[in-house]
Write an enzyme that holds these catalytic residues in place. Structure first.
Site, short mmCIF file in Angstrom:
data_model
loop_
_atom_site.label_atom_id
_atom_site.label_comp_id
_atom_site.label_asym_id
_atom_site.label_seq_id
_atom_site.Cartn_x
_atom_site.Cartn_y
_atom_site.Cartn_z
N ASP A 145 -17.30 -2.44 22.82
CA ASP A 145 -17.46 -1.46 23.90
C ASP A 145 -16.08 -1.12 24.46
O ASP A 145 -15.12 -1.86 24.26
CB ASP A 145 -18.37 -1.99 25.01
CG ASP A 145 -17.85 -3.27 25.63
OD1 ASP A 145 -17.40 -3.21 26.78
OD2 ASP A 145 -17.90 -4.33 24.98
N ARG A 178 -10.71 -17.54 15.45
CA ARG A 178 -11.80 -17.05 16.29
C ARG A 178 -12.22 -15.67 15.81
O ARG A 178 -11.38 -14.79 15.58
CB ARG A 178 -11.37 -16.99 17.75
CG ARG A 178 -12.30 -16.15 18.63
CD ARG A 178 -12.17 -16.41 20.11
NE ARG A 178 -12.56 -15.26 20.91
CZ ARG A 178 -13.79 -14.78 21.04
NH1 ARG A 178 -14.79 -15.34 20.36
NH2 ARG A 178 -14.04 -13.75 21.81
N GLY A 231 -18.33 -17.16 19.13
CA GLY A 231 -18.85 -17.81 20.33
C GLY A 231 -20.29 -18.25 20.18
O GLY A 231 -20.67 -19.35 20.57
N ASP A 281 -11.34 -10.55 26.07
CA ASP A 281 -12.29 -11.53 25.58
C ASP A 281 -12.35 -12.67 26.59
O ASP A 281 -11.95 -12.49 27.73
CB ASP A 281 -11.94 -12.01 24.16
CG ASP A 281 -10.92 -13.16 24.13
OD1 ASP A 281 -10.09 -13.25 25.06
OD2 ASP A 281 -10.96 -13.96 23.18
N ARG A 322 -24.60 -16.72 15.59
CA ARG A 322 -23.69 -15.91 14.78
C ARG A 322 -23.05 -16.77 13.69
O ARG A 322 -22.83 -16.32 12.57
CB ARG A 322 -22.63 -15.27 15.66
CG ARG A 322 -21.68 -14.35 14.92
CD ARG A 322 -22.37 -13.13 14.37
NE ARG A 322 -22.62 -12.13 15.39
CZ ARG A 322 -23.21 -10.96 15.17
NH1 ARG A 322 -23.63 -10.68 13.95
NH2 ARG A 322 -23.40 -10.09 16.14
#
EC number: 2.4.2.1
Length: 236
Positions: free
Chosen positions: A205, A88, A21, A180, A25
């Site tokens: 998490d 992804r 996303g 997500d 990154r």
């Protein structure tokens, strides 16, 4: 030729594009995992790069947050630049008791509360699923690398801060592994355009248990996920 959102040329992208996303990154992946890297696009700071991994051409590009954003980039990559495979690579919040922090989750299917897929399917439900060949390859590579993975359904949420906290219990009851914000949209666009797609996520998490990774553990789990994704990419 360039599109309104991707200022690259045909041939700039590999047939397989890894998509986090966060565009930063994507930059990190290009600089730390690929060789012979060239930046191929930067419109709105949504960076895209092409390089090689173990001698095979691979691209990486950010897709932003949420289904509307990712669908724009996935659509243009496939329809205008000839991309065949979208993987992804991102993070998810776990909701299932069997899923632990640092696990790698592979989204076999993706439920969603978004209406985008219904809008594109005459208001019917669309079964948003990964390409089986990509899924099978990723699982095989994870096992070869001794990276623990969970394979199953994920939930692509429209809202990051959702008021429907009771929904997490329902998700767990239905076997959903984590949440997500993009997988369901990516799977639909790929299906619509005749391409292949897969979602590989690292558990950052646990929503129900209130657990979160430290920055150090987050990086290690990200590296494991990326290695699985890249080893999958070069087998295609």
């Amino acid at each position: 030729m360039a599109t309104p959102h991707i200022n690259a040329q045909v041939g700039d992208f590999a047939e397989t594009v890894l998509m986090p996303g966060d565009p930063l990154r994507a930059k990190f992946i290009a600089e730390n995992f690929l060789e012979d890297v060239t930046q191929v696009c930067d419109v709105r700071n949504m960076f895209g790069y092409t390089g090689t991994y173990k001698g095979k051409k691979v691209s990486v590009m950010g897709h932003g947050m949420g289904i509307p954003s990712c669908c724009i980039y996935v659509h243009e990559l496939i329809a205008e630049f000839g991309v065949k495979n979208i993987i992804r690579v991102g993070s998810c919040g776990a909701v299932h008791d069997d899923v632990k922090l640092m696990d790698v989750v592979i989204g076999m299917g993706a439920s969603t509360d978004s209406k985008v897929n219904r809008i594109r399917f005459n208001n019917h439900d669309f079964a948003a699923i990964a390409d089986f060949g990509l899924l099978e390859t990723a699982v095989a590579q994870a096992r070869k690398l001794n990276v623990p993975v969970k394979v199953g359904n994920v939930f692509s949420a429209d809202l990051f801060y959702s008021p429907e906290t009771d929904l997490f219990d329902k998700m767990e009851k239905l076997g959903i592994l984590g949440v997500d914000m993009e997988a369901a949209g990516i799977y639909r666009v790929a299906a619509d355009l005749g391409a292949k797609a897969l979602t590989i996520l690292t558990v950052s998490d646990h929503i129900k248990r209130g657990e979160k990774l430290s920055s150090e553990d987050r990086q290690k789990s990200f590296n494991d996920m990326m290695t699985v994704a890249l080893e999958t990419a070069i087998k295609l």
